[in-house]
Design a protein around this motif. Structure first.
Motif, mmCIF file in Angstrom:
data_model
loop_
_atom_site.group_PDB
_atom_site.id
_atom_site.type_symbol
_atom_site.label_atom_id
_atom_site.label_comp_id
_atom_site.label_asym_id
_atom_site.label_seq_id
_atom_site.Cartn_x
_atom_site.Cartn_y
_atom_site.Cartn_z
ATOM 1 N N ALA A 20 -20.233 130.891 82.189
ATOM 2 C CA ALA A 20 -18.791 130.773 82.388
ATOM 3 C C ALA A 20 -18.055 130.783 81.046
ATOM 4 C CB ALA A 20 -18.463 129.500 83.168
ATOM 5 N N CYS A 21 -18.621 130.098 80.056
ATOM 6 C CA CYS A 21 -18.029 130.095 78.704
ATOM 7 C C CYS A 21 -18.009 131.516 78.139
ATOM 8 C CB CYS A 21 -18.824 129.185 77.773
ATOM 9 S SG CYS A 21 -18.861 127.453 78.233
ATOM 10 N N GLN A 22 -19.118 132.196 78.301
ATOM 11 C CA GLN A 22 -19.243 133.556 77.794
ATOM 12 C C GLN A 22 -18.247 134.485 78.497
ATOM 13 O OE1 GLN A 22 -23.041 135.078 75.839
ATOM 14 N NE2 GLN A 22 -23.351 135.568 77.972
ATOM 15 N N SER A 23 -18.060 134.282 79.802
ATOM 16 C CA SER A 23 -17.116 135.078 80.574
ATOM 17 C C SER A 23 -15.685 134.862 80.077
ATOM 18 C CB SER A 23 -17.226 134.716 82.058
ATOM 19 O OG SER A 23 -16.254 135.400 82.813
ATOM 20 N N LEU A 24 -15.336 133.616 79.755
ATOM 21 C CA LEU A 24 -14.000 133.318 79.230
ATOM 22 C C LEU A 24 -13.763 134.023 77.900
ATOM 23 C CD1 LEU A 24 -13.776 129.496 80.035
ATOM 24 C CD2 LEU A 24 -12.337 131.290 81.029
ATOM 25 N N VAL A 25 -14.785 134.033 77.047
ATOM 26 C CA VAL A 25 -14.663 134.727 75.763
ATOM 27 C C VAL A 25 -14.432 136.223 75.995
ATOM 28 C CG1 VAL A 25 -15.914 135.410 73.672
ATOM 29 C CG2 VAL A 25 -16.000 133.039 74.442
ATOM 30 N N LYS A 26 -15.173 136.804 76.912
ATOM 31 C CA LYS A 26 -15.005 138.233 77.210
ATOM 32 C C LYS A 26 -13.612 138.523 77.750
ATOM 33 C CE LYS A 26 -19.830 139.516 78.044
ATOM 34 N NZ LYS A 26 -20.796 139.992 79.040
ATOM 35 N N GLN A 27 -13.090 137.654 78.620
ATOM 36 C CA GLN A 27 -11.743 137.845 79.149
ATOM 37 C C GLN A 27 -10.709 137.808 78.027
ATOM 38 O OE1 GLN A 27 -10.708 135.752 83.008
ATOM 39 N NE2 GLN A 27 -12.751 134.877 82.656
ATOM 40 N N ALA A 28 -10.922 136.921 77.061
ATOM 41 C CA ALA A 28 -9.993 136.836 75.928
ATOM 42 C C ALA A 28 -9.995 138.143 75.141
ATOM 43 C CB ALA A 28 -10.366 135.661 75.029
ATOM 44 N N PHE A 29 -11.177 138.711 74.934
ATOM 45 C CA PHE A 29 -11.273 139.956 74.177
ATOM 46 C C PHE A 29 -10.758 141.158 74.973
ATOM 47 C CE2 PHE A 29 -13.892 137.439 71.385
ATOM 48 C CZ PHE A 29 -13.617 137.982 70.140
ATOM 49 N N ASP A 30 -10.688 141.021 76.279
ATOM 50 C CA ASP A 30 -10.116 142.081 77.122
ATOM 51 C C ASP A 30 -8.592 142.040 77.147
ATOM 52 O OD1 ASP A 30 -12.263 143.538 77.911
ATOM 53 O OD2 ASP A 30 -12.517 142.579 79.865
ATOM 54 N N ASP A 31 -8.020 140.918 76.732
ATOM 55 C CA ASP A 31 -6.572 140.731 76.728
ATOM 56 C C ASP A 31 -6.027 141.241 75.386
ATOM 57 O OD1 ASP A 31 -3.972 139.610 76.424
ATOM 58 O OD2 ASP A 31 -4.464 137.997 77.835
ATOM 59 N N GLU A 32 -5.546 142.479 75.381
ATOM 60 C CA GLU A 32 -5.152 143.135 74.125
ATOM 61 C C GLU A 32 -4.052 142.371 73.390
ATOM 62 O OE1 GLU A 32 -6.616 145.551 72.519
ATOM 63 O OE2 GLU A 32 -8.118 145.764 74.112
ATOM 64 N N ASP A 33 -3.070 141.837 74.132
ATOM 65 C CA ASP A 33 -1.987 141.087 73.486
ATOM 66 C C ASP A 33 -2.529 139.826 72.819
ATOM 67 O OD1 ASP A 33 -0.081 142.889 74.244
ATOM 68 O OD2 ASP A 33 0.527 141.797 76.045
ATOM 69 N N LEU A 34 -3.403 139.127 73.537
ATOM 70 C CA LEU A 34 -3.993 137.905 72.991
ATOM 71 C C LEU A 34 -4.852 138.222 71.773
ATOM 72 C CD1 LEU A 34 -4.401 134.820 73.433
ATOM 73 C CD2 LEU A 34 -6.432 135.403 74.778
ATOM 74 N N LYS A 35 -5.641 139.272 71.905
ATOM 75 C CA LYS A 35 -6.540 139.658 70.819
ATOM 76 C C LYS A 35 -5.742 139.948 69.537
ATOM 77 C CE LYS A 35 -9.147 143.480 71.145
ATOM 78 N NZ LYS A 35 -10.249 144.369 71.575
#
Length: 430
Positions: free
Chosen positions: A188-203
């Motif tokens: 779940a932690c790893q999934s959250l990190v991946k979601q963050a990297f998928d969010d271009e604005d956040l990245k």
């Protein structure tokens, strides 16, 4: 050095870009476009060198002239300031001890080298390291980047699923290190990190980078200690060398296989997992079927969807190797406990991850072969479980003793990306 994205081969980046980005488009892993190799004579010469000099040459073979050789050597010299000794356990088996760094785990090699590389290529740009840990990565990354200018580190870990001393080692630092306990498992932690990297604005806003073993700089650093291990093994035993690697996210095994692709003489590797056995089952039946992650004694290997596996498949494809030749197996907690006791009777105090690797090595080793298993963490990092198994008290090394009584500074979140996103934006670089 050019690297390509395993999910989008059209995306090609330099080493510097790969270090700064971490992941490519579609969360794709970067992989070297060119795979260097050394002749047998060159390998023999490399094995005569000291650890730092040899490591600098190995890393230069991958990185090329993107970082001048003298600069790279200086950075390696700063990163690798502790040994990786091979310790005899039996006449035909030794342990490669990778826990002599500041956080007592193999992740110190990759974490410290990545910190040096990021400092080299990022200049004055602000960077936010966002990473997930199942135990050891967090401490290694936290200590490697602690108080480094223009870098903040945010580490997610599964609440209650890492050992108390592991937690103390990196959740008590403060300053530019932010730790977040997630009310779920490591996947779940790893999934959250991946979601963050998928969010271009956040990245973009956060200048995100990942320090997991998905970052190519960490992976390249780990190649070096396989050469250091072979350098310590008698020359007549090198051609019969079998290495058992405790495997969770499979970065360590990827690095070992890259060492083999360079020409390092390794007869075969063993992929050793606990009951989170997605890869052993896949190698047996050809079906990729991750199960729900199960908490085990070897918690740093409690990973059901290992990130680095695509790199291993790509390396096998590129080298023309057969995955059927990769030895593998899974070990349950009961057998792990028995094995920790067995090693203690032989005079070697170990911990659950190394015990998993030793068990499969001992069971698989053939007459005439020489076995090496990786000791990825100091036994004291798992003090509670090892003391319970052995019925004896373990002394705390100073690295742990000086943090044992400090207050945890962690934040606590559920496994909800909206919550994490808000938490991150509150810490956006100004």
């Amino acid at each position: 050095m050019k690297l390509y994205n395993l999910k989008d081969n059209q995306e090609k980046v330099s080493f510097a870009q790969a270090v700064k980005q971490g992941l490519g488009r579609q969360q794709g892993l970067f992989f070297p476009q060119d795979l260097p190799s050394f002749s047998k004579a060159e390998i023999d010469e490399l094995l005569k060198l000291d650890f730092v000099t040899r490591s600098s040459r190995i890393l230069s073979a991958f990185i090329g002239d993107e970082i001048p050789a003298d600069v790279l050597a200086e950075r390696v010299n700063t990163a690798f300031v502790f040994p990786a000794p091979v310790t005899k356990v039996e006449d035909d088996v030794s342990c490669l001890e990778l826990f002599h760094g500041p956080t007592l785990a193999f992740k110190d090699f990759g974490g410290r080298f990545m910190a040096q590389m990021l400092s080299e290529v990022a200049g004055n740009e602000p960077v936010t390291i966002l990473t997930a840990t199942s135990g050891d990565t967090g401490a290694a990354v936290a200590h490697a980047f602690y108080e480094i200018e223009n870098v903040q580190v945010i580490i997610l870990y599964p609440e209650g699923k890492i050992s108390p001393l592991q937690e103390k080692l990196f959740c008590t630092l403060g300053k530019n290190i932010h730790t977040v306990a997630i009310k779920d498992d490591f996947d779940a932690c790893q999934s959250l990190v991946k979601q963050a990297f998928d969010d271009e604005d956040l990245k973009k806003t956060m200048c995100l980078n990942s320090a997991n073993s998905i970052n190519i700089s960490r992976l390249l650093a780990q190649i070096c200690y396989y050469f250091e291990a072979v350098a310590q093994i008698p020359a007549e035993k090198r051609e019969q060398l079998v290495i058992s690697v405790p495997s969770g996210n499979f970065g360590d095994l990827t690095a070992g296989l890259l060492a083999k692709s360079l020409g390092l003489p390794v007869k075969r590797f063993i992929a050793a997992t606990n009951v989170n056995d997605t890869v052993p089952r896949y190698l047996d039946n050809g079906k990729w079927e991750p199960h729900r992650t199960i908490a085990t004694l070897s918690n740093a290997m409690d990973v059901s969807q290992p990130n680095n596996w695509p790199r291993i498949e790509e390396l096998y494809r590129r080298q023309g190797w057969d995955l059927a030749d990769l030895a593998h197996g899974a070990v349950n907690d009961e057998t792990t406990e028995e094995t920790v006791r067995e090693l203690a009777r032989k005079g070697y105090i170990s911990e659950p991850h190394a015990a998993v690797a030793y068990r499969l090595l001992r069971d698989e080793l053939k007459e005439g072969e020489y076995g090496l298993f990786l000791g990825t963490a100091h036994p004291a990092k798992f003090k509670e479980s090892v003391e319970h198994i052995l019925g004896q008290t373990l002394p705390l090394p100073k690295e742990l003793a000086e943090r044992a009584d400090k207050t945890l500074l962690s934040h606590y979140l559920s496994a909800d990306f909206a919550q994490l996103r808000e938490f991150l934006l509150e810490r956006a670089p100004k």
